[in-house]
Enzyme design. Sequence first.
Site, mmCIF file in Angstrom:
data_model
loop_
_atom_site.group_PDB
_atom_site.id
_atom_site.type_symbol
_atom_site.label_atom_id
_atom_site.label_comp_id
_atom_site.label_asym_id
_atom_site.label_seq_id
_atom_site.Cartn_x
_atom_site.Cartn_y
_atom_site.Cartn_z
ATOM 1 N N ASP A 296 0.767 -1.279 0.022
ATOM 2 C CA ASP A 296 0.081 -0.102 0.105
ATOM 3 C C ASP A 296 0.898 1.200 0.036
ATOM 4 O O ASP A 296 0.469 2.114 -0.729
ATOM 5 C CB ASP A 296 -0.788 0.064 1.204
ATOM 6 C CG ASP A 296 -1.758 -1.220 1.499
ATOM 7 O OD1 ASP A 296 -1.348 -2.339 1.394
ATOM 8 O OD2 ASP A 296 -2.792 -1.096 1.612
ATOM 9 N N GLU A 425 -6.806 -11.283 -3.842
ATOM 10 C CA GLU A 425 -6.502 -12.356 -2.772
ATOM 11 C C GLU A 425 -7.533 -13.307 -2.526
ATOM 12 O O GLU A 425 -7.572 -14.024 -1.794
ATOM 13 C CB GLU A 425 -6.051 -11.438 -1.495
ATOM 14 C CG GLU A 425 -4.815 -10.625 -1.359
ATOM 15 C CD GLU A 425 -4.935 -9.973 -0.153
ATOM 16 O OE1 GLU A 425 -3.697 -9.864 0.387
ATOM 17 O OE2 GLU A 425 -5.786 -9.588 0.239
ATOM 18 N N LYS A 493 -11.434 -9.699 -6.242
ATOM 19 C CA LYS A 493 -11.657 -8.901 -5.006
ATOM 20 C C LYS A 493 -11.323 -7.369 -5.182
ATOM 21 O O LYS A 493 -11.900 -6.389 -4.859
ATOM 22 C CB LYS A 493 -10.699 -9.584 -3.989
ATOM 23 C CG LYS A 493 -10.549 -8.618 -2.903
ATOM 24 C CD LYS A 493 -9.406 -9.048 -1.752
ATOM 25 C CE LYS A 493 -9.275 -8.246 -0.507
ATOM 26 N NZ LYS A 493 -8.310 -8.319 0.235
ATOM 27 N N GLN A 494 -10.160 -7.107 -6.086
ATOM 28 C CA GLN A 494 -9.766 -5.834 -6.341
ATOM 29 C C GLN A 494 -8.867 -5.692 -7.440
ATOM 30 O O GLN A 494 -8.888 -6.547 -8.098
ATOM 31 C CB GLN A 494 -8.779 -5.309 -4.937
ATOM 32 C CG GLN A 494 -7.626 -6.369 -4.902
ATOM 33 C CD GLN A 494 -6.948 -5.964 -3.588
ATOM 34 O OE1 GLN A 494 -7.302 -6.256 -2.428
ATOM 35 N NE2 GLN A 494 -5.703 -5.422 -3.681
#
Length: 697
Positions: A296, A425, A493-494
């Site tokens: 991040d 993930e 997920k993302q």
Amino acid sequence: MSGDSDPYIFSTDILPSDHRFLPPLANGLLGWRVYNDIMHMGGVYNGEGGRCHRADVPCPLAVEVESEESVQHTYSLDTHTGIFTHTLSSASVTISQSLYSHRYYSNLMVMEVLLVRQVTSEEPVNIKLVTSFTPQSKDIVFESGPDYKGGRHILGQTKSAEYPGGSCPTVHLIWTPIPSTLTLLPEQSQARWGFFLAVANSLDTAEASFDQGLSLMATGNLRPSHEKAWKELWLKSKVEATGSEKLCKAVIGCMFYLLSAFPSIHDTSSSFGGVSPGGLSNGGDGQDYWGHVFWDQDIWMYPAIALFYPKLARAVLQYRVGTVDGAKYNAEKLGYKGLKFPWESAVSGREVCPVDIYGQQEIHINGDVTLAFQNYLYLTEDLSMFRDGQASEVIYGVADYWVSRVTWNPQDQKYHLLGVIPPDEYYYNVNNSVYTNTVAKFSLQFAVDLAALLQHPAPIEWQEVADRIKIPFDQESQYHPEYDGYVKGHPVKQADAVMLGYPLGLPMPSEVRRNDLEIYEAVTNPYGPAMTWSMFAIGWLELGEAEKAYHLLEKCFKNIQGPFQVWSESSDGSGAVNFLTGMGGFLQAVLFGYTGFRVQKDCLAFSPLLPNDLSEICIRGVSYLGCQMDWLLRKDEVCVILREQASVNGTAKSCDLQVVLKKSGTKIPLMPGQPVTFPREPGCVCKLPSTSFCWPL
């Protein structure tokens, strides 16, 4: 300016019922959520391995002001100055309580109380200071120290080291005692009180910081020195959008909280402990990722900061350099060479992820770290960081890791990365994650380029693996599957494969870029982490679809919890709080999406595009090759001003930059202080040919 008209001031009459959304006040070393009885200090963790978390430090400034008479309440966070103020107003008196983490002297936190009479009276005015502070912590065994110059003193050590044989940090707190009541005497029209706290790892530093606080109070310079430091930060960067007050306020909030997580630009110490998803104010046991540092920091938060603040960017790189021994340990433990940066990092750089599989398989972190170093070199040409600052050790160590981690596949004559977790993930133990393999390819190529630049002998395997690592691609559907065997249409997920275009910059036809965006947008969890939609927005802006991008970016507003513009990880308010990762993604959508900025080896490319709702975006303080530029993007034109350079020893630093427009080939030299306006079209800012940095071919 009133709070209504100034987008930098976030005001409310009622505090949020969920106290997680109270504003955090931080300065890169100390972080605190207002009124909370605990705070945190950078680099101070308790617990071994996967139990390691930010140590709770009790906060003596956890004080609420109460009045004997009926009052109106206003709470405001002024992001110009980083000061939170609670104002209690009645017909007879105005009470102001101000709180801030000092932006220049980062060991200090401050509370000030001001009482002002509104009418003449013979009566004293009494107010209560109600505290929730107790000098205890579940993470640190505190004991009382001798008072110091009127200040209370406690000291303690964390209970458990990060790894066996590691050290347990010590924490000293010295603060001015806070009485339970304050009184404005009958003969006084107003009175001001100041209280402050000094926090440090050693007694010497704690006492020196307390002395500094006393001296600043005596000269009336405690608050002005703090405000000046924030003013200086805002002079170096400003991002303002015209046409959407919501967007403008969101961008200001993101910049403010991200800057709060970084050290002072005057801080030359190397004690910066990195940036975790919830910032310094959060991250205690079991919350907000325990205060650990993930990808991040390097992929989501770093790019927006690096575009304006080379010194702060360098602090992130120095944090990673400081964890090299831990990264070496991680690689060796799993039987590999070189460096393996941890999926979750604290102080040592050893893996502190509580679940082993992520630490073992989410290896894209290595390439993410390298990408931050690469961007820094391209933006600054600061070779000293790589020659003397040990950054080259990071780059070469990561390259060695990739070479030892890949497996040669004789069938397709490619190198494979087996048994990994991609950024998405939902899937684990997969082979050839397209994101992981691409970021590995680019970090190997950068290692080769850097070695040539520094005349360092590069192993031939670096280039060989870079050239022949598998990048999964579906010829029939013309898109990038997330990994070998990914079934098109399965949930995601993302943001993952969509990040190949940005930030990784993998060249691909626009048809493939479009397919990646459409295929993954349809199956990405709508309640996934906040940064995801920013990456889709950037992708659509690359394809010239500004309205579609704006619609996706608007999804991010659901993650902003009013009134203080605090972000939650998920749109329903759950997950990590003050989610700097989401803020970093959002800022990138504005700073790299609408401008089309791309940090490249020999230029800063741009390709501006605004949606209908925005009439202009002003981005001040873009830092490139030691020069600062202000950009104004309008619908049909772009204006760039190269700032006058500060002189060094009486000589102004030269800045030999030019704008080159792609379609017309027009070249426009940038002269300090002289605005340059040109039609909105793609181009780049680069050095004049005579001053170019020579990358080896």
